[in-house]
Every structure is written in C-alpha cells, then in structure tokens.
Design a protein around this motif. Structure first.
Motif, PDB file in Angstrom:
ATOM      1  N   ASN A 159       0.832  -1.209   0.000  1.00 17.69           N
ATOM      2  CA  ASN A 159       0.000   0.000   0.000  1.00 17.69           C
ATOM      3  C   ASN A 159       0.865   1.257   0.000  1.00 17.69           C
ATOM      4  OD1 ASN A 159      -2.290  -1.548   0.008  1.00 17.69           O
ATOM      5  ND2 ASN A 159      -2.615  -1.470   2.205  1.00 17.69           N
ATOM      6  N   ASN A 214      -3.475  12.826   4.544  1.00 15.54           N
ATOM      7  CA  ASN A 214      -4.884  12.489   4.732  1.00 15.54           C
ATOM      8  C   ASN A 214      -5.053  11.035   5.151  1.00 15.54           C
ATOM      9  OD1 ASN A 214      -5.746  15.068   4.072  1.00 15.54           O
ATOM     10  ND2 ASN A 214      -5.914  14.618   1.902  1.00 15.54           N
ATOM     11  N   SER A 215      -4.045  10.215   4.830  1.00 20.10           N
ATOM     12  CA  SER A 215      -4.103   8.816   5.236  1.00 20.10           C
ATOM     13  C   SER A 215      -3.691   8.694   6.695  1.00 20.10           C
ATOM     14  CB  SER A 215      -3.184   7.973   4.351  1.00 20.10           C
ATOM     15  OG  SER A 215      -3.110   6.657   4.850  1.00 20.10           O
ATOM     16  N   TYR A 218      -1.314   3.275  14.508  1.00 20.53           N
ATOM     17  CA  TYR A 218      -2.508   3.037  13.681  1.00 20.53           C
ATOM     18  C   TYR A 218      -2.458   1.645  13.040  1.00 20.53           C
ATOM     19  CZ  TYR A 218      -5.698   3.429   9.726  1.00 20.53           C
ATOM     20  OH  TYR A 218      -6.675   3.196   8.801  1.00 20.53           O
ATOM     21  N   SER A 230      -2.512   6.313   8.178  1.00 24.68           N
ATOM     22  CA  SER A 230      -1.360   5.427   8.332  1.00 24.68           C
ATOM     23  C   SER A 230      -0.039   6.164   8.163  1.00 24.68           C
ATOM     24  CB  SER A 230      -1.451   4.297   7.307  1.00 24.68           C
ATOM     25  OG  SER A 230      -1.411   4.808   6.007  1.00 24.68           O
ATOM     26  N   ASN A 235      -5.091  -1.520  13.672  1.00 16.08           N
ATOM     27  CA  ASN A 235      -5.735  -2.277  12.591  1.00 16.08           C
ATOM     28  C   ASN A 235      -5.443  -3.761  12.714  1.00 16.08           C
ATOM     29  OD1 ASN A 235      -6.863  -0.055  11.474  1.00 16.08           O
ATOM     30  ND2 ASN A 235      -5.395   0.167   9.805  1.00 16.08           N
ATOM     31  N   SER A 269      -1.659  15.915   0.855  1.00 11.65           N
ATOM     32  CA  SER A 269      -2.601  14.871   0.424  1.00 11.65           C
ATOM     33  C   SER A 269      -2.206  13.509   0.970  1.00 11.65           C
ATOM     34  CB  SER A 269      -2.661  14.834  -1.102  1.00 11.65           C
ATOM     35  OG  SER A 269      -1.440  14.374  -1.631  1.00 11.65           O
ATOM     36  N   LEU A 270      -0.897  13.271   1.124  1.00 15.13           N
ATOM     37  CA  LEU A 270      -0.452  12.003   1.706  1.00 15.13           C
ATOM     38  C   LEU A 270      -0.858  11.903   3.180  1.00 15.13           C
ATOM     39  CD1 LEU A 270       3.137  11.642   0.196  1.00 15.13           C
ATOM     40  CD2 LEU A 270       1.114  10.296  -0.374  1.00 15.13           C
ATOM     41  N   LEU A 273       1.095   3.988  -2.893  1.00 14.80           N
ATOM     42  CA  LEU A 273       0.830   5.389  -2.567  1.00 14.80           C
ATOM     43  C   LEU A 273       1.997   6.270  -3.009  1.00 14.80           C
ATOM     44  CD1 LEU A 273      -1.256   7.180  -1.202  1.00 14.80           C
ATOM     45  CD2 LEU A 273      -0.052   6.881   0.944  1.00 14.80           C
TER      46      LEU A 273
END
Length: 804
Positions: free
Chosen positions: A47, A80-81, A148, A83, A152, A77-78, A51
């Motif tokens: 992932n 926003n994740s 995080y 992780s 998960n 923008s990165l 990304l």
C-alpha cells in the motif's frame, strides 16, 4: 479422578478431544496470527509503495520546477491517510525541500508495542525520478504511524482468534456429545444384550479378562463379539469394496473414460465422457465413435487403433463434432485383451481452453494490443516470406513507413488514453484503404507500415502504385479524427522503399524505408519521400556524427577558444568562451552543426558542464598568473536545456568554489528562448544567479521572442545585439532602426549593450554614433586558443598584477 478416567470410554474420549481441540486451536491460531501479521506487513508495504508511486511523478515534477506550493499540496494529500505520520521531500542535493507531519491522533495501542512489532517500518523512501526529461529530482521519505497499523492489526486478528478458539471448544463438545449418542450409548445397549445372550449360551471368558476389563466398555465389547470376529473377514466383503472403489474412480474421474469393443462401439462411458459427447445412458449400446468424426478423419482413427499393439498406450489430438460444434480433445489410447475379447480404453481430455490460450498467445505475439493490427514481428515475417518468394518471380515490392506528425504533443497535452484512441481511429480509417495482399501493420508508438508484396515488373508502374497509396493515406490522415471528446487534426510523414532483389534482407529494406521517412520529416513533415541510395549516405553521415560526438564528449576532445570584448577606447573588458571541436578525420566542425545535434541526442548538458568547468579553470589560472583583471568578465554560453536543469545552480556554485573564481568575473549568456519554457522558474533561477554575484546577459537579442513586459523584470546586466543586425547596419535601414531601438530600450532600462559581429572600422564608428560602447567581432580580434589569446590581446601593464 483416576477411577473416573479409567472406567468410561466416553469420559476418556471427551477429555482427550477437548484437550486436543484446545491445543490444536492454539497452535492453528498462533500460526494464523503469525501468517496474518506477515501478510499484513506485506499489504502495508504494498500500500505504501502504491501510494508513493501515485505521487512520485507529480512530486518529481514539482521539485524539478522548484514548485513549492504543488509539492506542499502533494505532501498534505499524503497526510490524509491515517497510516502516515510524517512526510519529507528532499531535492537532488539532499536538502529538505518540503515536510509535514500529521496532527495528533489518539490510538489504543502503546507506542512501544507498535514499534516492537513494526520496527522494520521506520520509513519508506523512493527516489523522485522525472521521466521527461530523465532526471533524479530528489527523495521522498514517508514515516508510517505504527500505532494506527497496530490498531488495525489487533482489530483484525484478536476477534478472529477468540472466535476460532470458542468455535473449536464448542466443536469438541459437540463431537463428544455426538460420539456418546452415536457410539457409546448404542454400544452399551448392544453389548448388554449380547452379554445376556452370551451368558444364556454359557460362553464365559477366562477369569483374568474380567479382572482387567470388566469395568469398561472394551471388556464388554470383547466378551460379546470375540466369537464372531473370524466370520467378518470374508472374501465377499473385500470384493464388494474393491468393486465399489473401481466404479467410484471411473465415474468421478475428471477425464472422460470410454471403453470400445473391437467394432469401435461404445460399451462403457463415465459421466464426464457422457457430458463431453452429450450422450444419454439409453444411447450407449447403439452408439459408435464414428458419429463424432468427420467422414474423412474416421478411416485414419480406425487404422490407428487396428495397428496399435496390445498394452502399448499412445496419445493423439483429435477433433470431435457434436451438434455442429467442434470439440478439440487429447486422447490416450491403450488396447488390451480380456479373455478372448480385445477392447480399447480411451481417456479423453477437453483441450479447448489450452487451444484458446495458444491462439491468444499467438495473437499477443503477432498483433498490436492497442489497434489489433499486425505488429512489427508479423510484418517482418511476411517480408521475409516475400523475399524468399522473390527467387521464383521478379515482381517489385514495397515497404511504406508512416509516422503521425507531432504525436508526442497530442500525448503530452491530451493524455495517453486520448493518444491510444487516436491510434485506433487512424488504424480504422487507413485499414479501409488497403486490401489483400497489402499488409497494414503498427510498428510501435505512432509508426505504421504497409507491405505491398506484388507491384508488377515495371519500376515506374510500381512507384506509381506506391505514390497512389501514399496520397490516399495522407488525405485520410488530414481528415478530422475523433479521439474521446476531442476533435484532432493530424498530418503524416511517409517514407517508402521499393525493392526487387532477393539478395536484400528484411532489416536493410526496413532501414531504407525508415531513412526515407526521416528525410520526409526533415523536409517539413506532411509529405513523403521515396528511398534513394544517396539518402543512406546522409543517414550514415548523421549516425557517424552522433558516434563521433559521443566519443568526443566521453573523452573531452573539445577545445575552448576565446574572443576579446572591448570598449569604445579599444580596451579589453573580457572575453567570450567559444566551443571548438577538431575531429581527427574531419578537422574543425562548426558549432552550428554539432550543437543542435548535441541538444537533440541529450549531450548538451554534459558538454555545457565541461565548458563551464574549463572556462572557470582558465580564468583561475590567468588570475593566478596576473594575466586577467578582476574587472574583466568571462562570457559563457548556457544552453536552454542546461539552464532548465534543477542541478544547474548547484553546479555553478560548486564550480565557482572549486576554482576560487570571483563571481563578478563570470557572465552567463542565455538566449531569449530559454525563458519561454517556464517564465516563473527561470526568473527565480536568474535571481539566484544574480545573488551569487554572477552577471547575466541575453545573447543574440532580437532573434527570439522576448516580451518587453517581461524584459523589464529580468535581472540582467547586458544585451548582446545579434551579429545579423550589425552585419548590414551600414546598408540596411531596417537593421539600423533595430539597433537604435535596442540601444534606446536598454538605455531606458539601464542595461548595457554589446554588439556582436563588429568586423570593420565603419561598423565600429557607426555603433559609437548609436551610443553603443561595447563590442565583439573580427575588427577587435578573432577567437583564439588560450595561449594565443593572452599573447595577442593581453599586454603587460601596471594595471595587471598577480592576484596573490
């Protein structure tokens, strides 16, 4: 506890089942958890790589253009994740360009546990490689939020582990309960009944058995069934079991199984064979295998079976025809004898998918996936076939190459998806122009080709047919094409090679067509050219020039000449470093000839870097020797491509530091066209150069496209009037007006002016009248090597003293 555990077989089974279920569940869940963690890490890594791959090109482009807002937008923008904890972007020199961290978040997992489990995920890095032009813009570093990731992981696997453990315990209880009702309880009742019958018939066991096993079910079962044990092991049960196994294996086999008698009548067929041949059970006794063969193929099969030795299997491929459809099968045949009868066993396998896969592979190998046209390999094979066939006939043939003009511009501006749609549209329009035996293929990119195999034995007529096809192709290309939601206007350039001799090979013919295509492009595009032998000489000469230029660049075979620059009193104010290339075979080659080629093949940056290094090294030497005044400037030309490189400014700084040359001794000359690509970036870079103390000049002023509105904002020190205006200054009033206008404009902007190409005294006098007071040209001196320059233009004087 030992008494309870030893008395009941059910209790033994229940306890052991529960313990075994718990143990296996813990082991299985542990393995599953470890595997889940491993897969989770792989998924996380994939992932993150995906990304990073999404933002790689936008960030590379932003860093290359020094576009901080766009880079900042990509970094945010990165974040926003959830992780991602932190993002850093460094330029090609390792200097931090932009960075950002995620806001504070609350997680249930501890940082220590997350760091321990995801200790190998400290950060993810990816070089920012710009594709066009190819350049390493910098490095992207992403720090993941391990807490995080840990949340998960726990949310995914802990409920599953508890569920599996509870399920296994419940399953063990159910198994024990089922075992009791299905085995233990009926067995107890049966053994009690048989025990009573045995006691009635006076069949007691010896006393020692009762002492050891009278308290458990095993003793009761042994006492009841010991006298029946020998009767159960009979040959009939073994035979029935073997027969059942054989029928099950035949019936449920994945391959079709058919048994033929000596007349090729079907006697036995399993379910798979019936499904393949669409047979009903009632049809079997009257069905012959001949019904599934073509009339012409059946005798071959009969002869094959007749000639097949006993117990020697063979494998063949065949086709069966069922309800008008073809079924390709692979059949394994073996013939054997049972008593006095000879039978043939057939194992059939449907190979339809394999045949489709083979056809698909063939299509991929010989057809273009975008246009579905034949590809280069297919056309080359057909061309080779034609060349081999030319041994038996003398007809002319032709290969025509076609290239869509400026297709790269369409791809870059509208996107590759629109480009692919345009290629499909072009192929569709051109396909209707050809028919057998003409072959239309896509060679790759925006290049297509036509193979005209038979054009008759008259060369003029053959070329006329080629001309006719080319004209129709060019006309079809000029029609408006629809690609997606866009209407696109295109033209095409074509090159053709007409050949007859079988002595030529396909590679030579394709090269000739490509050479003709290149000549058509050189002629201005939207035209075509027929291959002529003299074209190859020009193509070979260009290739030879490219090789020599590569060799010269790698081995630093260039020289620098220096041309003096003077003021109105004839005093030296500096010099311009001019690149010269003396080839071992061709002698001096004009820069006007090899500089454009170097820009085209990507060598201009290396050459420009060498020129900068060599010129500064020479200035440093002259300063040390006291032959160069600190007020003089060394003018160095900078290519637009070199100037736009993100590494140009760091390279300039490094060279100045390396040679310890004062920045005020350097004057970089850039052309007006340098500013057209990216005005904002160019202005920022020019200001940074000025901050170093380096002078800037606009070279060949008046021949480009500078806007006066932008010119006033440029941090430049000097305009150099192009020699094309100075040369005809005395005879052409237009050139004189241009020179006056440039000088007046520069004076208003407080910019110095230097005139190039000053060759005579009248030119010199006229320029002084126009108030131009700095000059360069043959009147003051021709370019010369370093030693000759010093000997001819630098004279010992008290003003020139060693810098040390």
């Amino acid at each position: 506890m030992s008494l309870v555990f030893s008395k009941s077989l059910f209790v033994k089974q229940a306890i052991l089942t529960l313990l075994l279920a718990i143990s296996l569940s813990l082991i299985s869940n542990s393995i599953q958890l470890l595997d889940g963690i491993t897969q989770q890490k792989k998924m996380i890594e994939n992932n993150f790589n995906q990304l990073l791959g999404v933002v790689e090109q936008p960030l590379a482009s932003a860093v290359f253009r020094l576009d901080y807002p766009v880079a900042k937008q990509q970094v945010e923008s990165l974040l926003n994740s959830p992780s991602i904890a932190k993002v850093e972007v460094s330029d090609e020199n390792g200097k931090l360009f932009v960075a950002a961290s995620a806001p504070h978040r609350v997680f249930s997992s501890s940082q220590a546990l997350a760091d321990w489990l995801f200790g190998d995920f400290t950060s993810f890095q990816r070089p920012l490689i710009l594709l066009q032009p190819s350049f390493n813009s910098g490095l992207l570093t992403v720090v993941p939020e391990t807490r995080y990731l840990m949340d998960n992981l726990l949310a995914t696997h802990v409920p599953l582990l508890l569920f599996n453990l509870s399920k296994d315990i419940l399953l063990a209880c159910l198994v024990s309960l089922i075992f009791y009702f299905l085995v233990t309880y009926p067995l107890v009742r049966l053994t009690r009944s048989l025990a009573k019958l045995g006691r009635v018939r006076k069949l007691p066991l010896f006393g020692a058995f009762y002492r050891r096993h009278q308290a458990d079910e095993l003793g009761q079962l042994h006492a009841t069934f010991s006298h029946l044990w020998d009767n159960l092991n009979t040959a009939l049960s073994d035979l029935e079991r073997s027969n059942s196994h054989t029928k099950a294996m035949i019936e449920h086999a994945a391959d079709g199984i058919i048994l033929l008698d000596d007349q090729q009548q079907i006697r036995i067929a399993n379910t798979t064979a019936k499904s393949m041949l669409k047979l009903d059970k009632e049809d079997l006794p009257d069905t012959s295998l001949e019904a599934f063969y073509e009339e012409s193929d059946w005798p071959y099969f009969v002869d094959l079976v007749s000639a097949l030795p006993l117990n020697h299997p063979t494998t063949i491929e065949s086709q069966y025809y069922i309800d008008g459809q073809t079924l390709p099968v692979e059949v394994r045949l073996v013939k054997y004898q049972v008593q006095s009868n000879v039978e043939t066993l057939m194992l059939m396998r449907d190979v339809s998918e394999r045949k489709q896969a083979q056809d698909h592979i063939h299509h991929l190998a010989y057809y273009d996936p975008v246009t579905d046209l034949p590809n280069r390999q297919y056309l080359t094979d057909k061309l080779n076939e034609r060349l081999q066939a030319s041994n038996t006939d003398s007809d002319y043939s032709a290969v025509v190459f076609m290239d869509i003009d400026r297709f790269k511009v369409i791809n870059d501006s509208l996107g590759h998806n629109v480009g692919d749609q345009l290629l499909r549209c072009v192929s569709k329009h051109l396909s209707v122009l050809v028919s057998d035996p003409v072959l239309f293929a896509r060679m790759g990119g925006d290049e297509f080709a036509f193979l005209l195999p038979t054009l008759g034995q008259d060369l003029a007529a053959a070329e006329a047919q080629v001309d006719d096809l080319i004209c129709r192709v060019m006309l079809a290309c000029q029609q408006v094409k629809t690609a997606g939601h866009h209407e696109v206007h295109i033209t095409a350039s074509l090159g053709a090679s007409v050949f007859q001799s079988s002595e030529q090979c396909a590679e030579v013919i394709l090269k000739q067509a490509d050479t003709a295509l290149y000549r058509a492009k050189e002629s201005g595009r939207n035209t075509y050219a027929m291959y002529r032998p003299e074209m190859q000489a020009a193509s070979d000469a260009r290739l030879e020039m490219e090789k020599a230029l590569h060799h010269a660049t790698e081995n630093k075979l260039f020289e620098l000449y220096y041309q003096p620059q003077n003021n109105a009193e004839g005093e030296l104010i500096g010099a311009e470093a001019l690149l010269r290339w003396r080839d071992a075979d061709k002698g001096f080659i004009s820069p006007a000839e090899f500089i454009p080629l170097a820009e085209e093949i990507g060598l201009i940056v290396d050459i420009g870097t060498w020129v900068l290094d060599e010129a500064l090294s020479q200035v440093a030497t002259w300063l040390e020797q006291g032959k160069w005044q600190p007020s003089w400037r060394m003018s160095i030309n900078v290519s637009p491509i070199q100037f736009q490189q993100a590494s140009f400014l760091p390279t300039l700084k490094a060279q100045l530091e390396k040679h310890h040359v004062p920045a005020s001794c350097v004057d970089l000359e850039i052309t007006e066209n340098t500013l057209l690509n990216d005005w904002a970036t160019s202005l920022t870079k020019m200001q940074a150069i000025k901050d170093l103390g380096v002078y800037l000049s606009i070279d060949d002023f008046g021949t480009g496209y500078s806007s006066l509105k932008y010119l006033k904002s440029l941090p430049i020190d000097r305009l150099k009037i192009d020699q094309s205006f100075v040369r005809d200054l005395l005879t052409d009033h237009s050139d004189e007006a241009i020179v006056h206008a440039v000088i007046a404009m520069a004076k208003a902007l407080k910019i110095n002016v230097l005139a190039e190409g000053v060759e005579t005294l009248p030119h010199f006098d006229r320029l002084k009248e126009c108030e131009c007071f700095f000059y360069q040209g043959y009147y003051f001196g021709r370019p010369a090597p370093a030693d000759q320059f010093i000997a001819s233009f630098v004279h010992d004087s008290p003003d020139i003293a060693p810098s040390f």
